[in-house]
Design a protein around this motif. Structure first.
Motif, mmCIF file in Angstrom:
data_model
loop_
_atom_site.group_PDB
_atom_site.id
_atom_site.type_symbol
_atom_site.label_atom_id
_atom_site.label_comp_id
_atom_site.label_asym_id
_atom_site.label_seq_id
_atom_site.Cartn_x
_atom_site.Cartn_y
_atom_site.Cartn_z
ATOM 1 N N ARG A 664 18.578 -38.193 80.225
ATOM 2 C CA ARG A 664 17.973 -37.900 81.520
ATOM 3 C C ARG A 664 18.075 -39.073 82.487
ATOM 4 N N ASP A 665 18.122 -40.290 81.980
ATOM 5 C CA ASP A 665 18.199 -41.450 82.872
ATOM 6 C C ASP A 665 19.626 -41.831 83.233
ATOM 7 N N GLY A 666 20.601 -41.322 82.471
ATOM 8 C CA GLY A 666 21.980 -41.730 82.708
ATOM 9 C C GLY A 666 22.866 -40.681 83.329
ATOM 10 N N VAL A 667 22.471 -39.391 83.197
ATOM 11 C CA VAL A 667 23.300 -38.303 83.704
ATOM 12 C C VAL A 667 22.633 -37.694 84.933
ATOM 13 N N ILE A 668 23.356 -37.697 86.042
ATOM 14 C CA ILE A 668 22.835 -37.117 87.285
ATOM 15 C C ILE A 668 23.090 -35.618 87.323
ATOM 16 N N GLY A 669 24.284 -35.204 86.896
ATOM 17 C CA GLY A 669 24.609 -33.787 86.955
ATOM 18 C C GLY A 669 25.795 -33.447 86.076
ATOM 19 N N ILE A 670 25.879 -32.182 85.684
ATOM 20 C CA ILE A 670 26.989 -31.661 84.888
ATOM 21 C C ILE A 670 27.382 -30.313 85.482
ATOM 22 N N ASP A 671 28.675 -30.075 85.568
ATOM 23 C CA ASP A 671 29.165 -28.801 86.087
ATOM 24 C C ASP A 671 30.210 -28.251 85.124
ATOM 25 N N LEU A 672 29.901 -27.137 84.481
ATOM 26 C CA LEU A 672 30.860 -26.423 83.634
ATOM 27 C C LEU A 672 31.215 -25.129 84.357
ATOM 28 N N ASN A 673 32.401 -25.102 84.948
ATOM 29 C CA ASN A 673 32.751 -23.975 85.808
ATOM 30 C C ASN A 673 34.266 -23.807 85.890
ATOM 31 N N PRO A 674 34.748 -22.678 85.351
ATOM 32 C CA PRO A 674 33.985 -21.575 84.756
ATOM 33 C C PRO A 674 33.769 -21.760 83.259
ATOM 34 N N VAL A 675 32.807 -20.998 82.744
ATOM 35 C CA VAL A 675 32.614 -20.848 81.300
ATOM 36 C C VAL A 675 32.910 -19.394 80.963
ATOM 37 N N ARG A 676 33.882 -19.187 80.115
ATOM 38 C CA ARG A 676 34.236 -17.817 79.733
ATOM 39 C C ARG A 676 33.440 -17.413 78.497
ATOM 40 N N VAL A 677 32.664 -16.331 78.652
ATOM 41 C CA VAL A 677 31.927 -15.769 77.525
ATOM 42 C C VAL A 677 32.802 -14.665 76.948
ATOM 43 N N LEU A 678 33.369 -14.924 75.801
ATOM 44 C CA LEU A 678 34.324 -14.012 75.179
ATOM 45 C C LEU A 678 33.594 -12.855 74.497
ATOM 46 N N PRO A 679 34.317 -11.832 74.068
ATOM 47 C CA PRO A 679 33.655 -10.714 73.390
ATOM 48 C C PRO A 679 32.846 -11.179 72.185
ATOM 49 N N LYS A 680 31.847 -10.380 71.824
ATOM 50 C CA LYS A 680 30.895 -10.720 70.766
ATOM 51 C C LYS A 680 31.620 -11.185 69.505
ATOM 52 N N GLY A 681 31.175 -12.345 69.010
ATOM 53 C CA GLY A 681 31.759 -12.916 67.813
ATOM 54 C C GLY A 681 32.883 -13.892 68.067
ATOM 55 N N GLN A 682 33.338 -14.013 69.340
ATOM 56 C CA GLN A 682 34.463 -14.895 69.651
ATOM 57 C C GLN A 682 34.045 -16.174 70.365
ATOM 58 N N GLY A 683 32.768 -16.302 70.717
ATOM 59 C CA GLY A 683 32.272 -17.553 71.268
ATOM 60 C C GLY A 683 32.397 -17.685 72.769
ATOM 61 N N VAL A 684 32.195 -18.901 73.235
ATOM 62 C CA VAL A 684 32.314 -19.239 74.661
ATOM 63 C C VAL A 684 33.221 -20.450 74.793
ATOM 64 N N ILE A 685 33.913 -20.543 75.910
ATOM 65 C CA ILE A 685 34.781 -21.689 76.162
ATOM 66 C C ILE A 685 34.573 -22.142 77.602
#
Length: 696
Positions: A664-685
Motif C-alpha cells: 500500500r505504501d509503494g504502489v500507487i496504481g495498477i491497470d490490467l486492461n483488458p483481462v479476458r475471462v475465458l469459458p468456465k474452467g479455462q481461467g482468466v488472462i
C-alpha cells in the motif's frame, strides 16, 4: 476513568469553562441541560467574573477548581481556547470538548492554531473533541455536554439509537427527527474539525456500546481508514446496523466538505462500494436515514426475503408490491391451495399476493382475519405488511381493527410486521407497542424492509479472511509491461506466455515458438500508453507480418518518444474468446488501496459500470463484487454463450487485493486492461499490465 470516551460520555465531574448565567447563551445552555437532565456528577462552572453561575459556585480559573474534572467543556471564543487547553493539560484533565469554530476550516492561520491545540493535548495525554463541534450527550445519565437548541423544548429520552456526526447541526437535526419518530438515543457525538478524536474513532466506540442497536452516522470524509473499516466490520459482526449519510457526491459537494471541516472526501464511488462491502446502508436522504434506523432499532431482522402484503385497496397493494420488489424483496404468491381456500371463502377477494380483501373487510373484520390467517400459516412469509389507510385514526373503527389484526397474527410473533397508515401519533404508538413498524408512505416502508433484509444477509456471512501476502521487493523506477507482469506473477496472477524481442529476427523466432496469430507491443518503462504512439499491432498471422510490424513499432517509438528507454517488442499469442473485463487498483486518498472491476469496452468507457472494494478481501467477497455490476449476466452466459470462469476471476481479484494491501505504501496504481475471462474452467488472462510505483 480509564478510557477517553468514558470521560466524555460518563464523567463523574465536568468543568464548564466560559459558563454563563444566561441559559440561552452557548456557555449557559449546557449547564441548564445538565441540571434539567438530573446529571448526578459534579458540575464546576469556570467564570472569572462571577461568584455563582445559575446557582452553582463558580471558579475563576481551571487551576482554582477543587478537584481535577474528568472532562472540560470549553465554551470560549477561538482566541481564548488555546489558553484553556493549556490550563486543562496542566491540571491533568483527561478530555475536553471545544465548541468554537475559527480553526482549520478557516484557512492556514486557523489550521496552525488548531495544530497547537492538538500538540498541547497530546503532550499531556489529554483527548480533544472538536473544535467546531456541538459536543456529546448521554441521555441515560442525564449528561448533556452540548449547546444544541433541540433540547430547548424537551430533552432526549434514552434508547437504542447511537448518533455519530462530523457536522454538529446535522447530528442535532437527526436527533430531533429521531425523537419525533419515537426513538430514544443511547449516545450522541459530533466530531467537528477532528483535531484529535475523529468520526472513525467515535464510530468504533459507538458500535461497541451495549445499549446501542443501530447507529446513524454522518461524514464528509474519513481520516483514519483502518480504524474506520475496523469499526464497520465490528458493527457487522455485532449485528448492529449502520445507516450512513455521506455527503460530497458531486465535485461541488466535495469542495464544500473540504471547506466545512477540512476533510478530504475522496472518491464517492469508492466510499459507496466500501460501505456495501461491510453491510452498511448508505442513505440518499435524511428521511431515508431516519426510516431505516427506525426499522432497525428493535434489533430484529427478517429470517428471509419473502413479504406478504394484505390490502383493502388493489391500487395501494400493487404499488407496495412494486416498491417491495424494487427493494430486493420477494413478493411470492400464496400457495395454490391457500389461494383456492381463500376464493372458496371470499369469491370476490384477490388471493395471490398482494392479498386484496377489498372494501368488504372494512365492514366485516372477520374477512380481514380470514385473509391474514392463511397468509401467516401457509404463505411462508418472513414479513407481513398491511395497508390500513386512515382506519387506525377512526373513532369507531380503530379499536376493532387493531383487535382483529392482532387476533389474526396471534402465534406468529417471530415475523416482522409492518403497516402503512395515517393516524394520530397516539394511535401509531399503540401499534408500535404491539410490535408493528408504522409508516405513512408505502415506498418508505418497502425500502426500509429491504434494508433490514440486506442487513441480515450482511450479518450472516463470515468475516472476509484473505491470507496475508508477504511484501515483495519492489523494483526502482517506472516499470515496463514486461516488468509489471514479472512482478505480478510473483503474486499469483496469470498472463499469457510471451517473449521480449530486441530485433525483428528475434520477434519472428518468438512468434514461431508461440504460434500464430500473435500480438506485437512496444515494451518501455517510459511509454505507458502504447497505442498513442502506434506501438501495438494485432492479429499478425505470419513471419512477414511480424517482421514488418516489429520494425514499424520500433521506428515509431524512436520517432515519437526519442528519450524513452526501449526494452524491445513483446510478442504474445493472440488470445481470443471469453469476456473482456478491466481490473485495477487505485490508492484512494481516504480509503487507501481499492480494487476496481468492470466489463471492458463501452461498459467502462460510457456506462461506467464498475465497482470497488477496499483491499484486501477474500474470494467470497470478490464473488459479491463481481455480481454488483449491471453487466454480470454477460459473465453468466447471456444468449446462449458459454458461462465465463467466474471462480478464476474472483481468485484474480482477491490475489490482486492482497498484493495491493501488502504494498500500500509503494504502489500507487495498477491497470490490467483488458483481462479476458475465458469459458468456465479455462481461467482468466490479463493481456496488459501497468504499475505505477511511488518514487523512491
Amino acid at each position: 476513568m480509564s478510557d477517553a470516551f468514558d470521560a466524555l460520555f460518563a464523567p463523574q465531574s465536568v468543568a464548564l469553562v466560559g459558563a454563563s448565567d444566561d441559559a440561552s447563551r452557548i456557555g449557559g445552555r449546557p449547564l441548564r441541560y445538565l441540571r434539567e437532565g438530573g446529571f448526578k456528577g459534579r458540575v464546576l462552572p469556570v467564570n472569572p467574573k462571577r461568584e455563582t453561575v445559575q446557582g452553582l459556585q463558580a471558579y475563576a480559573a481551571i487551576a482554582d477548581l477543587p478537584e481535577v474534572p474528568d472532562t472540560a467543556i470549553l465554551a470560549l471564543p477561538a482566541s481564548a481556547t488555546l489558553k484553556a487547553v493549556e490550563d486543562c493539560a496542566a491540571r491533568g484533565v483527561k478530555s475536553a470538548m471545544i465548541f468554537s469554530a475559527g480553526f482549520a476550516e478557516t484557512g492556514a492561520e486557523g489550521e496552525a492554531l488548531q495544530a497547537r491545540l492538538t500538540a498541547t493535548a497530546r503532550e499531556a495525554g489529554m483527548r480533544l473533541l472538536g473544535p467546531n463541534c456541538l459536543g456529546v450527550f448521554n441521555p441515560a445519565l442525564g449528561y448533556y455536554g452540548t449547546f444544541s437548541v433541540i433540547l430547548d423544548t424537551a430533552l432526549i429520552a434514552p434508547g437504542p439509537v447511537g448518533i455519530v456526526s462530523q457536522s454538529g447541526a446535522y447530528g442535532a437535526h437527526i436527533a430531533h427527527l429521531a425523537r419525533n419518530r419515537g426513538l430514544g438515543i443511547s449516545q450522541w457525538i459530533t466530531t467537528g474539525n477532528e483535531a484529535d478524536i475523529d468520526v472513525a474513532e467515535a464510530l468504533s466506540h459507538m458500535v461497541r456500546q451495549p445499549d446501542t442497536r443501530v447507529v446513524m452516522a454522518y461524514a464528509e470524509g474519513v481520516r483514519d481508514r483502518d480504524l474506520f473499516i475496523d469499526a464497520l466490520e465490528t458493527a457487522r459482526q455485532l449485528h448492529k446496523p449502520i445507516v450512513f449519510m455521506k455527503t460530497g457526491r458531486s465535485a461541488v459537494g466535495a469542495a464544500a466538505a473540504a471547506s466545512h471541516t477540512a476533510a478530504l472526501a475522496g472518491s464517492d464511488g469508492v466510499f459507496d462500494a466500501v460501505l456495501r462491502q461491510y453491510g452498511v446502508h448508505r442513505a440518499a436522504t435524511t428521511a431515508e436515514q431516519i426510516d431505516v434506523a427506525y426499522a432497525a432499532a428493535s434489533g430484529r431482522f427478517p429470517a428471509g426475503d419473502k413479504v406478504g402484503i394484505f390490502t383493502m385497496s388493489g391500487g395501494f397493494g400493487i404499488q407496495l408490491a412494486d416498491d417491495a420488489e424494487a427493494a430486493g424483496l420477494d413478493v411470492s404468491p400464496m400457495p395454490e391451495a391457500a389461494q383456492k381456500e381463500l376464493l372458496a371463502l371470499l369469491p370476490y377477494a384477490a388471493p395471490r399476493n398482494p392479498v386484496d380483501a377489498t372494501a368488504q373487510a372494512v365492514s366485516d373484520l372477520d374477512v380481514l382475519k380470514a385473509c391474514v390467517r392463511p397468509m401467516m400459516a401457509q404463505g411462508g412469509y418472513d414479513v407481513f405488511t398491511a395497508i390500513l389507510g386512515t382506519g387506525p385514526g377512526s373513532k369507531t373503527y380503530a379499536d376493532p381493527l387493531r383487535k382483529a389484526l392482532m387476533e389474526a397474527l396471534a402465534g406468529h410473533e417471530d415475523r416482522i410486521r409492518a403497516l402503512t397508515m395515517s393516524a394520530p401519533v397516539e394511535a401509531v404508538r399503540r401499534y408500535e407497542a404491539d410490535g408493528f413498524l408504522v409508516y405513512e408512505d408505502g415506498s418508505a416502508l418497502a425500502h426500509a424492509l429491504g434494508a433490514l433484509a440486506k442487513f441480515r444477509r450482511a450479518f450472516e456471512r463470515p468475516a472476509s479472511a484473505p491470507a496475508p501476502m508477504a511484501p515483495l521487493a519492489l523494483p526502482q523506477g517506472p516499470l515496463s509491461e514486461a516488468g509489471a507482469k514479472a512482478l505480478l506473477r510473483q503474486a499469483g496472477l496469470r498472463f499469457a506466455d510471451e517473449e521480449l524481442a530486441a530485433t525483428s529476427d528475434a520477434a519472428v523466432a518468438a512468434a514461431d515458438r508461440l504460434g500464430y496469430p500473435v500480438v506485437a507491443k512496444i515494451c518501455s518503462p517510459d511509454i505507458a500508453h502504447k497505442t498513442e504512439i502506434g506501438g501495438v499491432a494485432v492479429n499478425l498471422k505470419d513471419a512477414q507480418a511480424v517482421r514488418a510490424a516489429t520494425e514499424a513499432i520500433l521506428a515509431r517509438a524512436n520517432a515519437k518518444a526519442p528519450d524513452a528507454r526501449i526494452e524491445g517488442v513483446l510478442i504474445a499469442p493472440m488470445v481470443q474468446g471469453g469476456v473482456e473485463t478491466i481490473v485495477g487498483v487505485t490508492r484512494d486518498p481516504v480509503l487507501g488501496p481499492v480494487v476496481m472491476f468492470g466489463l471492458g469496452g463501452i461498459f467502462v468507457e460510457v456506462l461506467k459500470d464498475v465497482t470497488f472494494r477496499a483491499a484486501p478481501f477474500d474470494v467470497p467477497e470478490a464473488h459479491r463484487m463481481i455480481r454488483e455490476i449491471r453487466g454480470f449476466p454477460l459473465l453468466e452466459g447471456a444468449r446462449g454463450a458459454e458461462p465465463a470462469d467466474i471462480d478464476a476471476l474472483a481468485r484474480l481479484l482477491s490475489d490482486l487485493s492482497r498484493f495491493a494491501a501488502a504494498h500500500r505504501d509503494g504502489v500507487i496504481g495498477i491497470d490490467l486492461n483488458p483481462v479476458r475471462v475465458l469459458p468456465k474452467g479455462q481461467g482468466v488472462i490479463a493481456l496488459d499490465a501497468l504499475i505505477e510505483l511511488e518514487a523512491s
